[in-house]
Scaffold this motif. Structure first.
Motif, PDB file in Angstrom:
ATOM      1  N   GLY A  63      -1.596   8.707   2.083  1.00 17.49           N
ATOM      2  CA  GLY A  63      -2.960   8.624   2.575  1.00 17.49           C
ATOM      3  C   GLY A  63      -3.259   7.377   3.385  1.00 17.49           C
ATOM      4  N   ARG A  64      -2.230   6.612   3.763  1.00 21.20           N
ATOM      5  CA  ARG A  64      -2.442   5.393   4.544  1.00 21.20           C
ATOM      6  C   ARG A  64      -1.882   5.574   5.951  1.00 21.20           C
ATOM      7  NH1 ARG A  64       0.231   0.781   1.037  1.00 21.20           N
ATOM      8  NH2 ARG A  64      -0.281  -0.420   2.918  1.00 21.20           N
ATOM      9  N   GLU A  65      -2.454   4.831   6.908  1.00 21.97           N
ATOM     10  CA  GLU A  65      -1.948   4.888   8.277  1.00 21.97           C
ATOM     11  C   GLU A  65      -0.576   4.226   8.347  1.00 21.97           C
ATOM     12  OE1 GLU A  65      -4.847   3.119  10.812  1.00 21.97           O
ATOM     13  OE2 GLU A  65      -6.343   4.713  10.488  1.00 21.97           O
ATOM     14  N   ILE A  66       0.273   4.736   9.222  1.00 18.03           N
ATOM     15  CA  ILE A  66       1.656   4.279   9.252  1.00 18.03           C
ATOM     16  C   ILE A  66       1.760   2.813   9.670  1.00 18.03           C
ATOM     17  CG2 ILE A  66       2.041   5.111  11.619  1.00 18.03           C
ATOM     18  CD1 ILE A  66       4.900   5.884  10.697  1.00 18.03           C
ATOM     19  N   LEU A  67       0.913   2.367  10.607  1.00 14.24           N
ATOM     20  CA  LEU A  67       0.962   0.956  10.997  1.00 14.24           C
ATOM     21  C   LEU A  67       0.522   0.060   9.845  1.00 14.24           C
ATOM     22  CD1 LEU A  67       1.449  -1.241  13.087  1.00 14.24           C
ATOM     23  CD2 LEU A  67      -0.907  -0.916  13.893  1.00 14.24           C
ATOM     24  N   ASP A  68      -0.463   0.483   9.081  1.00  9.57           N
ATOM     25  CA  ASP A  68      -0.925  -0.298   7.934  1.00  9.57           C
ATOM     26  C   ASP A  68       0.193  -0.455   6.906  1.00  9.57           C
ATOM     27  OD1 ASP A  68      -2.879  -1.522   6.083  1.00  9.57           O
ATOM     28  OD2 ASP A  68      -2.624   0.350   4.976  1.00  9.57           O
ATOM     29  N   ILE A  69       0.996   0.591   6.726  1.00 11.72           N
ATOM     30  CA  ILE A  69       2.115   0.520   5.778  1.00 11.72           C
ATOM     31  C   ILE A  69       3.109  -0.548   6.214  1.00 11.72           C
ATOM     32  CG2 ILE A  69       4.109   1.778   4.883  1.00 11.72           C
ATOM     33  CD1 ILE A  69       2.367   4.330   5.031  1.00 11.72           C
ATOM     34  N   PHE A  70       3.500  -0.516   7.479  1.00  5.29           N
ATOM     35  CA  PHE A  70       4.469  -1.503   7.969  1.00  5.29           C
ATOM     36  C   PHE A  70       3.902  -2.913   7.905  1.00  5.29           C
ATOM     37  CE2 PHE A  70       6.795   2.089   9.718  1.00  5.29           C
ATOM     38  CZ  PHE A  70       8.109   1.661   9.616  1.00  5.29           C
ATOM     39  N   ALA A  71       2.631  -3.074   8.264  1.00  4.32           N
ATOM     40  CA  ALA A  71       2.026  -4.403   8.301  1.00  4.32           C
ATOM     41  C   ALA A  71       1.923  -5.012   6.904  1.00  4.32           C
ATOM     42  CB  ALA A  71       0.652  -4.331   8.951  1.00  4.32           C
ATOM     43  N   SER A  72       1.686  -4.176   5.884  1.00  5.92           N
ATOM     44  CA  SER A  72       1.462  -4.702   4.537  1.00  5.92           C
ATOM     45  C   SER A  72       2.732  -4.761   3.698  1.00  5.92           C
ATOM     46  CB  SER A  72       0.418  -3.850   3.813  1.00  5.92           C
ATOM     47  OG  SER A  72       0.882  -2.517   3.662  1.00  5.92           O
ATOM     48  N   GLU A  73       3.736  -3.945   4.004  1.00  7.01           N
ATOM     49  CA  GLU A  73       4.916  -3.858   3.149  1.00  7.01           C
ATOM     50  C   GLU A  73       6.109  -4.663   3.661  1.00  7.01           C
ATOM     51  OE1 GLU A  73       5.435  -2.057   0.279  1.00  7.01           O
ATOM     52  OE2 GLU A  73       3.399  -1.253   0.124  1.00  7.01           O
ATOM     53  N   PHE A  74       6.146  -4.968   4.949  1.00  7.86           N
ATOM     54  CA  PHE A  74       7.331  -5.613   5.526  1.00  7.86           C
ATOM     55  C   PHE A  74       6.899  -6.890   6.238  1.00  7.86           C
ATOM     56  CE2 PHE A  74       7.921  -0.999   5.531  1.00  7.86           C
ATOM     57  CZ  PHE A  74       9.033  -0.899   4.719  1.00  7.86           C
ATOM     58  N   ARG A  75       7.596  -7.991   5.929  1.00 10.61           N
ATOM     59  CA  ARG A  75       7.144  -9.284   6.441  1.00 10.61           C
ATOM     60  C   ARG A  75       8.128  -9.931   7.403  1.00 10.61           C
ATOM     61  NH1 ARG A  75       8.703 -14.023   2.598  1.00 10.61           N
ATOM     62  NH2 ARG A  75       6.980 -15.019   3.679  1.00 10.61           N
ATOM     63  N   ASP A  76       9.243  -9.261   7.733  1.00 14.48           N
ATOM     64  CA  ASP A  76      10.234  -9.936   8.562  1.00 14.48           C
ATOM     65  C   ASP A  76       9.917  -9.854  10.047  1.00 14.48           C
ATOM     66  OD1 ASP A  76      10.792  -7.174   8.216  1.00 14.48           O
ATOM     67  OD2 ASP A  76      12.769  -7.452   9.103  1.00 14.48           O
ATOM     68  N   ARG A  77       8.921  -9.022  10.438  1.00 13.84           N
ATOM     69  CA  ARG A  77       8.544  -8.924  11.852  1.00 13.84           C
ATOM     70  C   ARG A  77       7.025  -8.877  11.969  1.00 13.84           C
ATOM     71  NH1 ARG A  77      13.198  -6.243  15.176  1.00 13.84           N
ATOM     72  NH2 ARG A  77      14.928  -6.468  13.725  1.00 13.84           N
ATOM     73  N   PRO A  78       6.468  -9.370  13.081  1.00 14.50           N
ATOM     74  CA  PRO A  78       5.009  -9.371  13.235  1.00 14.50           C
ATOM     75  C   PRO A  78       4.470  -7.965  13.440  1.00 14.50           C
ATOM     76  CG  PRO A  78       6.079 -10.183  15.232  1.00 14.50           C
ATOM     77  CD  PRO A  78       7.163 -10.028  14.208  1.00 14.50           C
ATOM     78  N   VAL A  79       3.170  -7.792  13.172  1.00 15.37           N
ATOM     79  CA  VAL A  79       2.556  -6.469  13.260  1.00 15.37           C
ATOM     80  C   VAL A  79       2.619  -5.935  14.689  1.00 15.37           C
ATOM     81  CG1 VAL A  79       0.235  -7.406  13.631  1.00 15.37           C
ATOM     82  CG2 VAL A  79       0.508  -5.130  12.623  1.00 15.37           C
ATOM     83  N   GLU A  80       2.614  -6.846  15.690  1.00 13.61           N
ATOM     84  CA  GLU A  80       2.702  -6.396  17.082  1.00 13.61           C
ATOM     85  C   GLU A  80       4.019  -5.674  17.338  1.00 13.61           C
ATOM     86  OE1 GLU A  80       1.987  -9.447  16.124  1.00 13.61           O
ATOM     87  OE2 GLU A  80      -0.168  -9.518  16.574  1.00 13.61           O
ATOM     88  N   TYR A  81       5.085  -6.136  16.689  1.00 18.36           N
ATOM     89  CA  TYR A  81       6.381  -5.451  16.854  1.00 18.36           C
ATOM     90  C   TYR A  81       6.287  -4.022  16.330  1.00 18.36           C
ATOM     91  CZ  TYR A  81      11.005  -3.729  15.768  1.00 18.36           C
ATOM     92  OH  TYR A  81      12.105  -2.922  15.666  1.00 18.36           O
TER      93      TYR A  81
END
Length: 476
Positions: A63-81
Motif C-alpha cells: 500500500g505504499r508508493e514505490i519511491l517512498d519504499i526506496f527512500a525510507s528503506e535504503f540509505r546507500d543512495r540519495p532519493v534523487e537516484y
C-alpha cells in the motif's frame, strides 16, 4: 437380490486448475567467474559489475508508493537516484516500468538493475577451525557479512568460500553472526548436516560464548541483564532496550580490566561537554575491560544493546558507542522512546556527510578518524553509471570488538573455540590473561543458582549475582 441398472454416463474430466504464473522478473545477463576480486592495501575489493535485485513485496511495503519504499528503506543512495532509476526503467515492477507514485501490493516483485559497487572488506581469509565430511567450522573475519545482502554480494562469507572451493560448492551457514562480529560459525556441506545443527541451535541445546572489549571497569562476578529489546529502525540497524520489546537475557563475566595507561605528561583535551582541561584524553581516563558473554536468547544486537544499557558499550561500536548519536552517557540506562527520532536522524548522517565515527570521545579521536578517511560520500562519481562513490572504510568500520569465541553442545558431545582475538590480549607493558580462564568461564556458570536456563527463561538472580534491572554505575 435384484440388480439395479444404472444408465451409462460418459466420464467427463473436470477442467484442469489453472495457476496464475508468478510475475516476471529481470535477470542480469552475467555471473562473473572467477569472481571479480582483487586484494589491495589489506582489503578484499570487487570490480564494479551490473546486477539485478529481485525482491518480493514485504508486508510493511504494501500500500505504499514505490519511491517512498526506496527512500525510507535504503540509505546507500540519495532519493534523487531512486526517482531517476524508476523513471528510466532501471527499477521495474513485475517486469514492467511504473511511475514513482505507483502503489505496491502483495505479490509484486520489484526489480532493480544497477552498476553495483561493493564496499571492500578485510583481506583476512576465512579461517578453518575444524572440517569433516559434513561440516566446516570457520573463524569468520570481522566486517564480512555471512550472506549477500544490501551493498554486499561477492564480499560475503558464502561467496568467498564458493570462490575458494569451486562454483558448484554450496556453503550452508547454520548460524549467523553480525557483519561486524568475528568468530565461530558452522558451514554445512550438505542440507542434512546443516538442518541437523540448525535445529540444535534453535532448540537452545548449544551454548554460545562471546568475548567483548568494553569501555570502563566492568564489575566482577556474574552480571545478568534481562532488558527486552525492540527493533527501532530496520533501515539503520538500530535496536534499543524497550519495555515492549522481545525478551532478552545475557550473563556477563569479566575476564580482565586494563586501567588507563599514564603518559609522559599532561595534554589539553576537550571533554564531551566542551570544557577544555588538563589531563589525559577522556576515553583513556576510563580504561577498558575484556568481558565474556553468555547470551541466553538470540535477539539482534543483543550483546551490543545490553552492554550499552549497562554503561559499558563495546569500545569501537560505530552505533552504540557513538557520542554524536547518543550523547555523553552513550545511552546508558536509556529505555525511553522520546528521543528515538533525534537518534535516528543523527545516526543517518553517519557514513553520508559525516564520518561514521565510533567512540567519538574527543576532538583528537575525530581528527584521527578523518586522517584515516572513514567511509563517507567522497564527492566523486562513477564514470559508467554516475553513482556517488564512497571512500574506503576506516579500520574501525571493518569490525568491532565482539567475537564469537566458543560454541559447545550442552550434552558435551562437541565443542569448538578460537583463541582470544588480538584486541583482547593485554596491552603492551601490562600483565593480563592471554587465554580464557576457568574462573571467568560463562559456560561453567550454574544457571540454576541464578534461576536461569539455556532456553532463556529466568526469574530473580540470587547468591551474590548482580541482576540488572537498572544500569550498572559507571566506573570512574
Amino acid at each position: 437380490m435384484a440388480l439395479t441398472v444404472v444408465p451409462h454416463q460418459p466420464f467427463a474430466p473436470s477442467e484442469p486448475e489453472v495457476f496464475t504464473p508468478p510475475p516476471p522478473v529481470v535477470v542480469t545477463p552475467c555471473d562473473p567467474w572467477p569472481r571479480p576480486y582483487y586484494l589491495e592495501n589489506g582489503l578484499r575489493r570487487v570490480h564494479p559489475y551490473h546486477f539485478t535485485y529481485n525482491t518480493y513485496c514485504k508486508e510493511r511495503w504494501r500500500g505504499r508508493e514505490i519511491l517512498d519504499i526506496f527512500a525510507s528503506e535504503f540509505r546507500d543512495r540519495p532519493v534523487e537516484y531512486y526517482r531517476h532509476a524508476i523513471e528510466s526503467g532501471k527499477v521495474v515492477l513485475n517486469g514492467k516500468p511504473v511511475s514513482p507514485t505507483h502503489v505496491v501490493k502483495n505479490g509484486d516483485i520489484i526489480s532493480h538493475t544497477l552498476h553495483r559497487h561493493e564496499p571492500p572488506v578485510t583481506a583476512q581469509p576465512v579461517g578453518v577451525v575444524h572440517e569433516d565430511n559434513d561440516m566446516i567450522v570457520i573463524n569468520k573475519p570481522a566486517g564480512v557479512p555471512v550472506h549477500p545482502a544490501g551493498r554486499y554480494n561477492y564480499n560475503s562469507v558464502v561467496e568467498i568460500m564458493r570462490a575458494e572451493r569451486g562454483y558448484t560448492f554450496n556453503p550452508l551457514p547454520c548460524n549467523r553472526l553480525d557483519r561486524l562480529t568475528s568468530g565461530v560459525m558452522f558451514i554445512g556441506k550438505h542440507r542434512q548436516a546443516a538442518d541437523s545443527l540448525t535445529v540444535q541451535i534453535k532448540d537452545r541445546t548449544v551454548k554460545k560464548e562471546y568475548v567483548a572489549r568494553v569501555v570502563g571497569e566492568f564489575p566482577e562476578g556474574e552480571v545478568v541483564c534481562e532488558q527486552p529489546i525492540l527493533q527501532i529502525s530496520p533501515k539503520l540497524g538500530l535496536n534499543r532496550v524497550r519495555a515492549n520489546g522481545k525478551e532478552a537475557r545475557t550473563v556477563f563475566k569479566r575476564l580482565a580490566y586494563y586501567p588507563p595507561q599514564q603518559k609522559d605528561g599532561p595534554e589539553d583535551v576537550k571533554q564531551p561537554n566542551g570544557v577544555v582541561e588538563d589531563g589525559m584524553a577522556w576515553k583513556k581516563l576510563k580504561g577498558y575491560s575484556i568481558v565474556r558473554c553468555l547470551p541466553l536468547t538470540g535477539r539482534t544486537h543483543q550483546l551490543r544493546v545490553h552492554l550499552q544499557f549497562l554503561g559499558h558499550p563495546i569500545a569501537n561500536d560505530p552505533i552504540y558507542c557513538n557520542q554524536r548519536v547518543f550523547g555523553q552517557d552513550l545511552g546508558r540506562g536509556d529505555d525511553n522512546s522520546e528521543d528515538d527520532e533525534d537518534i535516528m536522524a543523527r545516526l543517518a548522517k553517519m557514513g553520508k556527510s559525516e564520518v561514521a565515527e565510533a567512540v567519538a570521545y574527543h576532538d583528537e579521536m575525530v581528527d584521527e578518524y578523518n586522517k584515516r578517511k572513514a567511509e563517507k560520500m567522497s564527492g566523486e562519481f562513477c564514470d559508467v553509471c554516475d553513482t556517488p562513490l564512497y571512500s574506503d572504510p576506516g579500520e574501525h568500520e571493518l569490525g568491532i570488538y565482539l567475537h564469537a569465541k566458543r560454541y559447545a553442545c550442552e550434552e558435551g558431545r562437541w565443542s569448538y573455540e578460537t583463541p582470544l582475538p588480538d584486541w583482547a590480549l593485554p596491552p603492551p607493558g601490562m600483565a593480563g590473561p592471554t587465554e580464557a580462564t576457568p574462573e571467568s568461564d560463562p559456560l561453567a556458570i550454574d544457571l540454576e543458582r541464578l534461576n536461569l536456563s539455556m532456553d532463556g527463561s529466568a526469574a530473580i538472580a540470587t547468591d551474590g549475582a548482580v541482576s540488572v534491572a537498572q544500569p550498572l554505575a559507571a566506573a570512574a
